[in-house]
Write a protein that holds these residues in place. Structure first.
Motif, PDB file in Angstrom:
ATOM      1  N   ARG A  67       0.830  -1.204   0.000  1.00  0.00           N
ATOM      2  CA  ARG A  67       0.000   0.000   0.000  1.00  0.00           C
ATOM      3  C   ARG A  67       0.871   1.264   0.000  1.00  0.00           C
ATOM      4  NH1 ARG A  67      -5.437   1.852   3.196  1.00  0.00           N
ATOM      5  NH2 ARG A  67      -5.399   3.924   2.286  1.00  0.00           N
ATOM      6  N   THR A  72       3.009   6.014  -2.805  1.00  0.00           N
ATOM      7  CA  THR A  72       4.142   6.872  -3.140  1.00  0.00           C
ATOM      8  C   THR A  72       4.268   7.040  -4.654  1.00  0.00           C
ATOM      9  OG1 THR A  72       5.225   6.083  -1.149  1.00  0.00           O
ATOM     10  CG2 THR A  72       6.613   7.190  -2.752  1.00  0.00           C
ATOM     11  N   SER A  75       1.670   9.304  -5.968  1.00  0.00           N
ATOM     12  CA  SER A  75       2.022  10.698  -5.696  1.00  0.00           C
ATOM     13  C   SER A  75       2.964  11.212  -6.776  1.00  0.00           C
ATOM     14  CB  SER A  75       2.751  10.802  -4.354  1.00  0.00           C
ATOM     15  OG  SER A  75       1.848  11.133  -3.340  1.00  0.00           O
TER      16      SER A  75
ATOM     17  N   ASN B  65      -0.207  14.395  -1.019  1.00  0.00           N
ATOM     18  CA  ASN B  65       0.996  13.638  -0.687  1.00  0.00           C
ATOM     19  C   ASN B  65       1.331  13.747   0.798  1.00  0.00           C
ATOM     20  OD1 ASN B  65       3.256  11.985  -1.463  1.00  0.00           O
ATOM     21  ND2 ASN B  65       4.535  13.793  -1.108  1.00  0.00           N
ATOM     22  N   LEU B  68      -0.854  11.569   2.678  1.00  0.00           N
ATOM     23  CA  LEU B  68      -0.450  10.156   2.543  1.00  0.00           C
ATOM     24  C   LEU B  68       0.682   9.831   3.510  1.00  0.00           C
ATOM     25  CD1 LEU B  68      -0.413   9.344  -1.273  1.00  0.00           C
ATOM     26  CD2 LEU B  68      -1.938   8.451   0.485  1.00  0.00           C
ATOM     27  N   GLN B  71      -0.583   9.078   6.821  1.00  0.00           N
ATOM     28  CA  GLN B  71      -1.212   7.752   6.872  1.00  0.00           C
ATOM     29  C   GLN B  71      -0.157   6.650   6.891  1.00  0.00           C
ATOM     30  OE1 GLN B  71      -4.363   7.265   3.907  1.00  0.00           O
ATOM     31  NE2 GLN B  71      -4.719   9.463   3.963  1.00  0.00           N
ATOM     32  N   GLN B  72       0.944   6.896   6.163  1.00  0.00           N
ATOM     33  CA  GLN B  72       1.988   5.876   6.095  1.00  0.00           C
ATOM     34  C   GLN B  72       2.728   5.715   7.419  1.00  0.00           C
ATOM     35  OE1 GLN B  72       4.233   7.306   2.716  1.00  0.00           O
ATOM     36  NE2 GLN B  72       2.833   6.410   1.238  1.00  0.00           N
ATOM     37  N   GLN B 260      -3.524  -0.779  12.145  1.00  0.00           N
ATOM     38  CA  GLN B 260      -2.913  -1.578  11.072  1.00  0.00           C
ATOM     39  C   GLN B 260      -3.979  -2.316  10.252  1.00  0.00           C
ATOM     40  OE1 GLN B 260       0.145  -2.209   9.938  1.00  0.00           O
ATOM     41  NE2 GLN B 260       0.198  -4.292   9.172  1.00  0.00           N
ATOM     42  N   ARG B 263      -5.582   0.132   7.970  1.00  0.00           N
ATOM     43  CA  ARG B 263      -4.706   0.622   6.896  1.00  0.00           C
ATOM     44  C   ARG B 263      -4.551  -0.409   5.781  1.00  0.00           C
ATOM     45  NH1 ARG B 263      -1.768   3.883   4.346  1.00  0.00           N
ATOM     46  NH2 ARG B 263       0.240   3.259   3.541  1.00  0.00           N
ATOM     47  N   ARG B 311      11.554   8.745   3.202  1.00  0.00           N
ATOM     48  CA  ARG B 311      11.259   7.652   2.271  1.00  0.00           C
ATOM     49  C   ARG B 311      10.415   8.151   1.101  1.00  0.00           C
ATOM     50  NH1 ARG B 311      12.953   2.828   2.980  1.00  0.00           N
ATOM     51  NH2 ARG B 311      13.744   2.145   4.998  1.00  0.00           N
ATOM     52  N   ASN B 312       9.383   8.929   1.418  1.00  0.00           N
ATOM     53  CA  ASN B 312       8.515   9.458   0.375  1.00  0.00           C
ATOM     54  C   ASN B 312       9.265  10.443  -0.518  1.00  0.00           C
ATOM     55  OD1 ASN B 312       6.595  11.722  -0.573  1.00  0.00           O
ATOM     56  ND2 ASN B 312       5.199  10.024  -0.149  1.00  0.00           N
TER      57      ASN B 312
END
Lengths: 195, 347
Positions: A67, A72, A75, B65, B68, B71-72, B260, B263, B311-312
């Motif tokens: 997920r 990512t 995005s 983004n 996100l 959320q990550q 978890q 998600r 990371r993103n």
């Protein structure tokens, strides 16, 4: 490209990734390295055309990683239309990301393994198609080969035209494409592993 | 310090001189400020990295983004709360991810395969978390084993229990009652999409920040972590505090399990393989000292966000995944080095 690991390099990771690209007719550069192929160019598989690879992400082969990786990449480029996944749990995770972005209908997710849970996900439309493998058959043939070596000393020969012994694989989908041999989920669930 | 020591030479002069010198250099003034507010340095790192990644790729700063990223980090951020509590007592918990997954499997299987109503299944998940915390706490306090060894052992135990219990099978969210996957639902706050799981995580942070900062128990946690013997002499029931910390951590992990499930829209024994160590990473980058007694819960949230942002951001900048792992490693070393430098300050 939703790959396996970001902390180790294993053959199943690059063999599947590069196998998918090779099938599409994309030059993979180093066959043992994910993500070193040209990011844009022409593919020759099927009718051929232009391609753009948005990126490669690690998933750890699990739902949560799948997920996060898919989110990512979306995005980075929201116009993704095809997603390769290393295995079916990663594919299920990717689907959650697509659903959350409202894109689950427009994107084709493909995967590898053909476990019963994965085949069920093909049936329910989470995964578009998955390449089914047969671990029971692998084990059976493997033991037979060992017995053969022990008795006669004869090693198993590679399958014709390949550098390994092919134990068989079938593409599982309920939306068969022209010119691609595939089996349906009903057939696949008869022989899937992990029931 | 006695009055004699501060007033009489030669120490007094040296102290005064050092204090005088300290006031002179801007660097040591920065150090003093960073020492007083442990969450400040991760806050600066987060701000700078957000700006840099925003410059590298214009898609990074989009609201979607950034939402996100929150959320990550919801799951690891929640686990890191439990980890912070334990590290503040100069302990460490290598089993947080394994406990979380065990709890999530129990919740999902009870609800789906045994027809247990959702609230009761979640309650059972909470009991699993508390039970795991009790086991860790019992071994740490009664047998006086180092937390590292205890949780290294229970890590394997919990992984094995998870696989024995679940048979390695994933429970899909579509089969679960809606309450279990509720944490994965999202709502719009203006232009920002927020997931219920993130809200739950933030509520936990607020609650724990309050408890650590404003209650006697919170003070005791810091005191035990700073110096166990001194805490005991000050009349603190050290073992009772330690036990309660492991229990509290277990309860937090059960909430993490719920987040978890929402998600991933599934409960899977394959998930969260890296969460044990990732939670420690968040705590360390957040400026909490592995030696105990010093740190802030908000620093941990910032630490989790920094890892998520890196990371993103590195992905969006097009960097290979192996380099992302490399970057996180460098980040950890930098964070600990900065922490060491700050701790040199004279209090």
């Amino acid at each position: 490209m939703l790959d396996l690991f970001d902390d180790k390099v294993v053959s199943v990771d690059y063999n599947r990734d590069q196998g998918f690209l090779t099938g599409l007719g994309i030059d993979t550069a180093d066959k043992k390295k994910n993500g070193d192929e040209a990011k844009t160019g022409k593919y020759t598989g099927g009718k051929g055309g232009d391609y753009e690879i948005v990126g490669s992400q690690a998933t750890q082969g699990a739902e949560d990683g799948g997920r996060t990786a898919m989110e990512t990449l979306l995005s980075k480029n929201p116009n993704i239309n095809v997603v390769y996944t290393i295995n079916e749990p990663a594919a299920a995770g990717a689907y959650e990301a697509l659903k959350s972005a409202g894109k689950e209908k427009d994107v084709l997710v493909v995967s590898i393994d053909g476990g019963c849970a994965g085949v069920n996900n093909v049936k329910s439309g989470v995964i578009g198609a998955t390449a089914q493998q047969y671990p029971v058959k692998m084990a059976e043939l493997g033991v037979k080969a060992i017995v053969e070596i022990a008795k006669t000393g004869k090693k198993p020969a590679n399958s014709e035209g390949l550098d390994f012994f092919n134990t068989g694989v079938a593409l599982v989908t309920d939306k068969a494409a022209d010119g691609v041999t595939s089996i349906t989920t009903a057939e696949a669930s008869q022989m899937c592993w992990g029931k | 310090m006695t009055q004699q020591q501060t007033a009489g030479p030669p120490t007094g002069v040296a102290d005064l001189a050092e204090e005088f010198l300290d006031r002179q250099t801007p660097l040591s003034r920065i150090r003093n400020i960073l020492h007083r507010y442990p969450a400040l340095s991760p806050a600066i790192v987060l701000l700078v990295s957000v700006i840099v990644f925003g410059l590298l790729n214009d898609r990074f700063l989009r609201v979607e983004n950034l939402s996100l990223i929150t959320q990550q980090v919801a799951v690891v951020g929640t686990l890191a709360i439990a980890q912070t509590l334990i590290i503040l007592t100069a302990g460490i918990d290598l089993s947080v991810g394994a406990v979380m997954i065990l709890s999530s499997m129990v919740v999902a299987q009870l609800a789906v395969n045994n027809g247990v109503p959702a609230p009761l299944a979640l309650l059972a998940g909470l009991l699993v978390g508390l039970g795991a915390g009790a086991l860790n706490g019992f071994l740490v306090t009664r047998f006086r084993l180092p937390p590292f060894i205890v949780t290294l052992g229970t890590l394997n135990i919990f992984i094995a229990l998870t696989l024995l219990y679940s048979n390695g099978a994933t429970v899909r969210g579509s089969a679960m009652p809606g309450m279990l996957t509720w944490t994965g639902s999202t709502f719009l706050l203006g232009p920002v999409r927020i997931s219920t799981g993130v809200v739950l995580m933030l509520l936990l942070y607020i609650a724990v920040a309050f408890i650590l900062g404003k209650t006697a128990w919170g003070r005791h946690v810091y005191a035990v972590g700073d110096d166990k013997e001194a805490a005991r002499l000050a009349g603190i029931a050290v073992n009772r505090v330690l036990m309660s910390v492991y229990l509290a951590a277990g309860a937090v992990l059960a909430v993490g399990a719920w987040i978890q499930i929402g998600r991933t829209n599934a409960a899977s024994p394959n998930t969260g393989v890296d969460l044990n160590l990732d939670s420690i990473t968040a705590v360390v980058i957040g400026g909490t000292s592995l030696f105990g007694g010093r740190g802030s819960i908000w620093g941990t949230l910032l630490g989790a966000l920094i890892v998520g942002v890196f990371r993103n951001g590195l992905s969006l900048a097009g960097l290979d995944v192996l380099y992302q792992t490399l970057a996180v490693g460098i980040l950890i070393i930098l964070a600990v080095s900065i922490d060491q430098w700050i701790r040199k300050v004279k209090s």
